[in-house]
Enzyme design. Structure first.
Site, PDB file in Angstrom:
ATOM      1  N   LYS A  35     135.425  73.012 -21.940  1.00  0.00           N
ATOM      2  CA  LYS A  35     136.409  72.344 -21.083  1.00  0.00           C
ATOM      3  C   LYS A  35     136.122  70.842 -21.058  1.00  0.00           C
ATOM      4  O   LYS A  35     134.962  70.413 -20.937  1.00  0.00           O
ATOM      5  CB  LYS A  35     136.362  72.933 -19.665  1.00  0.00           C
ATOM      6  CG  LYS A  35     136.912  74.346 -19.607  1.00  0.00           C
ATOM      7  CD  LYS A  35     138.410  74.369 -19.845  1.00  0.00           C
ATOM      8  CE  LYS A  35     138.950  75.780 -19.884  1.00  0.00           C
ATOM      9  NZ  LYS A  35     140.378  75.812 -20.223  1.00  0.00           N
ATOM     10  N   ASP A  71     139.055  71.958 -24.780  1.00  0.00           N
ATOM     11  CA  ASP A  71     140.334  72.201 -24.086  1.00  0.00           C
ATOM     12  C   ASP A  71     140.516  71.223 -22.926  1.00  0.00           C
ATOM     13  O   ASP A  71     139.741  71.241 -21.966  1.00  0.00           O
ATOM     14  CB  ASP A  71     140.352  73.651 -23.557  1.00  0.00           C
ATOM     15  CG  ASP A  71     141.702  74.035 -22.963  1.00  0.00           C
ATOM     16  OD1 ASP A  71     142.659  73.244 -23.059  1.00  0.00           O
ATOM     17  OD2 ASP A  71     141.792  75.142 -22.395  1.00  0.00           O
ATOM     18  N   GLU A 108     142.214  71.799 -28.183  1.00  0.00           N
ATOM     19  CA  GLU A 108     143.185  72.670 -27.511  1.00  0.00           C
ATOM     20  C   GLU A 108     143.982  71.865 -26.496  1.00  0.00           C
ATOM     21  O   GLU A 108     143.400  71.169 -25.642  1.00  0.00           O
ATOM     22  CB  GLU A 108     142.462  73.835 -26.804  1.00  0.00           C
ATOM     23  CG  GLU A 108     143.435  74.725 -26.012  1.00  0.00           C
ATOM     24  CD  GLU A 108     142.789  75.974 -25.428  1.00  0.00           C
ATOM     25  OE1 GLU A 108     141.662  76.325 -25.845  1.00  0.00           O
ATOM     26  OE2 GLU A 108     143.422  76.600 -24.555  1.00  0.00           O
ATOM     27  N   ASP A 157     148.238  75.978 -25.821  1.00  0.00           N
ATOM     28  CA  ASP A 157     148.128  76.964 -24.743  1.00  0.00           C
ATOM     29  C   ASP A 157     149.311  76.796 -23.792  1.00  0.00           C
ATOM     30  O   ASP A 157     150.342  77.450 -23.947  1.00  0.00           O
ATOM     31  CB  ASP A 157     146.765  76.814 -24.046  1.00  0.00           C
ATOM     32  CG  ASP A 157     146.536  77.869 -22.974  1.00  0.00           C
ATOM     33  OD1 ASP A 157     147.476  78.610 -22.652  1.00  0.00           O
ATOM     34  OD2 ASP A 157     145.416  77.959 -22.435  1.00  0.00           O
ATOM     35  N   LYS A 189     149.141  84.442 -23.123  1.00  0.00           N
ATOM     36  CA  LYS A 189     148.699  84.841 -21.787  1.00  0.00           C
ATOM     37  C   LYS A 189     149.766  85.719 -21.143  1.00  0.00           C
ATOM     38  O   LYS A 189     150.951  85.365 -21.138  1.00  0.00           O
ATOM     39  CB  LYS A 189     148.470  83.596 -20.921  1.00  0.00           C
ATOM     40  CG  LYS A 189     147.242  82.780 -21.317  1.00  0.00           C
ATOM     41  CD  LYS A 189     147.082  81.582 -20.370  1.00  0.00           C
ATOM     42  CE  LYS A 189     145.670  81.084 -20.278  1.00  0.00           C
ATOM     43  NZ  LYS A 189     145.217  80.250 -21.381  1.00  0.00           N
TER      44      LYS A 189
HETATM   45  C1  0XW Z   1     143.053  79.745 -18.627  1.00  0.00           C
HETATM   46  N1  0XW Z   1     141.697  79.313 -18.704  1.00  0.00           N
HETATM   47  C2  0XW Z   1     141.497  78.262 -17.767  1.00  0.00           C
HETATM   48  C3  0XW Z   1     140.889  80.488 -18.369  1.00  0.00           C
HETATM   49  C4  0XW Z   1     140.610  81.195 -19.615  1.00  0.00           C
HETATM   50  O1  0XW Z   1     139.261  81.499 -19.691  1.00  0.00           O
HETATM   51  C5  0XW Z   1     141.009  80.229 -20.701  1.00  0.00           C
HETATM   52  C6  0XW Z   1     141.317  78.956 -20.081  1.00  0.00           C
HETATM   53  C7  0XW Z   1     142.311  78.092 -20.852  1.00  0.00           C
HETATM   54  O2  0XW Z   1     143.030  77.241 -20.280  1.00  0.00           O
HETATM   55  O3  0XW Z   1     142.402  78.207 -22.082  1.00  0.00           O
HETATM   56 MG    MG Z   2     143.616  76.618 -22.560  1.00  0.00          MG
END
Ligand code: 0XW
Ligand code: MG
Length: 367
Positions: free
Chosen positions: A163, A193, A218, A241, A265
């Site tokens: 992150k 990310d 990401e 994402d 997701k």
């Molecule tokens: C959604 N998140 C914050 C939790 C998952 O572990 C992955 C991550 C993301 O944003 O990729």
């Molecule tokens: Mg992400």
């Protein structure tokens, strides 16, 4: 079969390690909504949705009002073959995909239980024995993140999501990526990310500073156009994402040339019915998939593991054991990671049953 009742619980999930992302997005204690659909046959199906605050157009306290709105279209309806009922539900209440994802999961659970088959059998059949996991590392000091990566590496993890951006310090982000890369050595997948939290210039500066390393980026910025710009300027592979959330946006990401990988997701796509279609599209486009959800416990994790287990190995980059990051466990028998990999639950349907004591008192009973 007819749906007779919807019971919903709001369950606080506490992260074992406070999880920091860019722009102040944080998972400390996060509310999950777990629901059960009862039927006139005695079978019950389970669903769960756990939105992260400020992360997507979704909020936990919005789930039960949306369920109340959908109740007239659900009570008395036949849950078998979830897509037909979801189609009608989409006309009854437009949007609110995150709330619908919990319903959709419960419908698939019921359909697979009625067929006496594990859910993966209905989503394409068991395509892989087990699936690779990634380990997500909260945005803290670079050295601490490198230590967490090494600890996970020692337990068998081989994919790492780093992150970035929580302190708006681009040089700290360079150190995060460099130190995690070094901590896990050559070979494992490492990606940074930003969760939309960078501007294109900052993301480009970070990307160019690590461009000599094997790193993927990401979702640095909020739009596909900006992400495409960063990909072109850095030459680094890119995972989308937040901005890849339906068929049209997945096609747009592919056409923009910035979707080497995509996060699928459940709650952003409205459940397994839509996610299965997007999974099949990604297989055709050649996009590597991360099959997961925003956050959640054992019900969410079971649902995404079934979809991952029915996805051919050529398409799965990784999947996510969300239940590993939070407590309480809702089903103590649900799957856990082993050597960086995981298998779906066995048994009919989702194959998990929450312990009602762990859920506490129901928040809503709708019939
Ligand atoms: C959604 N998140 C914050 C939790 C998952 O572990 C992955 C991550 C993301 O944003 O990729
Ligand atoms: Mg992400």
């Amino acid at each position: 079969m007819k749906i007779t009742r919807i019971t919903a619980w709001e369950v606080p999930l506490t992260s074992h390690e406070t999880y920091y992302m860019a722009e102040g997005k944080t998972c400390d204690t996060t509310l999950s909504v777990v629901l059960r659909l009862d039927t006139d046959t005695g079978l019950s199906g389970w669903g769960e949705v756990c939105p992260i605050p400020h992360y997507l157009p979704a909020y936990a306290k919005g789930v039960i009002p949306a369920l109340e709105e959908m109740t007239p279209a659900l009570i008395g309806a036949d849950p078998i073959g979830p897509e037909a009922l979801m189609e009608r539900l989409n006309k009854h209440l437009i949007g609110h995909d995150y709330a619908k994802s919990a319903i959709d999961t419960a419908l698939w659970d019921l359909t697979a239980q009625a067929a006496n088959l594990p859910l993966y059998a209905l989503l394409g059949g068991r395509a892989v024995k087990d699936m690779p996991l990634y380990h997500s590392i909260t945005c803290v000091e670079p050295q601490e993140m490198a230590r967490m990566a090494r600890d996970a590496f020692d337990l068998g993890m081989r994919q790492f999501q780093v992150k970035l951006g929580a302190d708006s310090n681009w040089q700290a982000d360079v150190a995060r990526l460099t130190q995690v890369r070094e901590a896990v050595g050559d070979g494992p997948l490492v990606y940074g990310d930003w969760n939309c939290g960078a501007d294109a210039l900052t993301a480009t500066r970070v990307g160019r500073a690590v461009a000599h390393l094997d790193i993927m980026l990401e979702q640095p910025c909020a739009t596909i156009e900006e992400c495409a710009h960063v990909r072109a300027a850095t030459g680094l592979p890119m995972k989308l994402d937040e901005s890849a959330h339906d068929i049209a946006s997945v096609i747009a990401g592919h056409q923009a040339g910035c979707m080497d990988a995509a996060a699928l997701k459940l709650s952003k796509m409205g459940g397994l019915s839509n996610m299965r279609r997007i999974r099949d599209l990604c297989l055709t486009l050649g996009t590597q998939m991360c099959i997961e959800d925003t956050w959640g416990s054992d019900v969410t994790t079971a649902a995404l593991l079934h979809l991952a287990a029915s996805t051919p190995a050529r398409g799965i980059m990784n999947t996510c054991d969300l239940s590993h990051y939070v407590g309480p466990r809702l089903d103590p028998n649900a799957p856990t990671r082993k050597d960086g990999r995981i298998t779906p639950p066995e048994g009919p349907g989702l194959g998990v049953t929450p312990d009602v004591d762990a859920l506490g008192q129901a928040t809503a009973i709708l019939d």
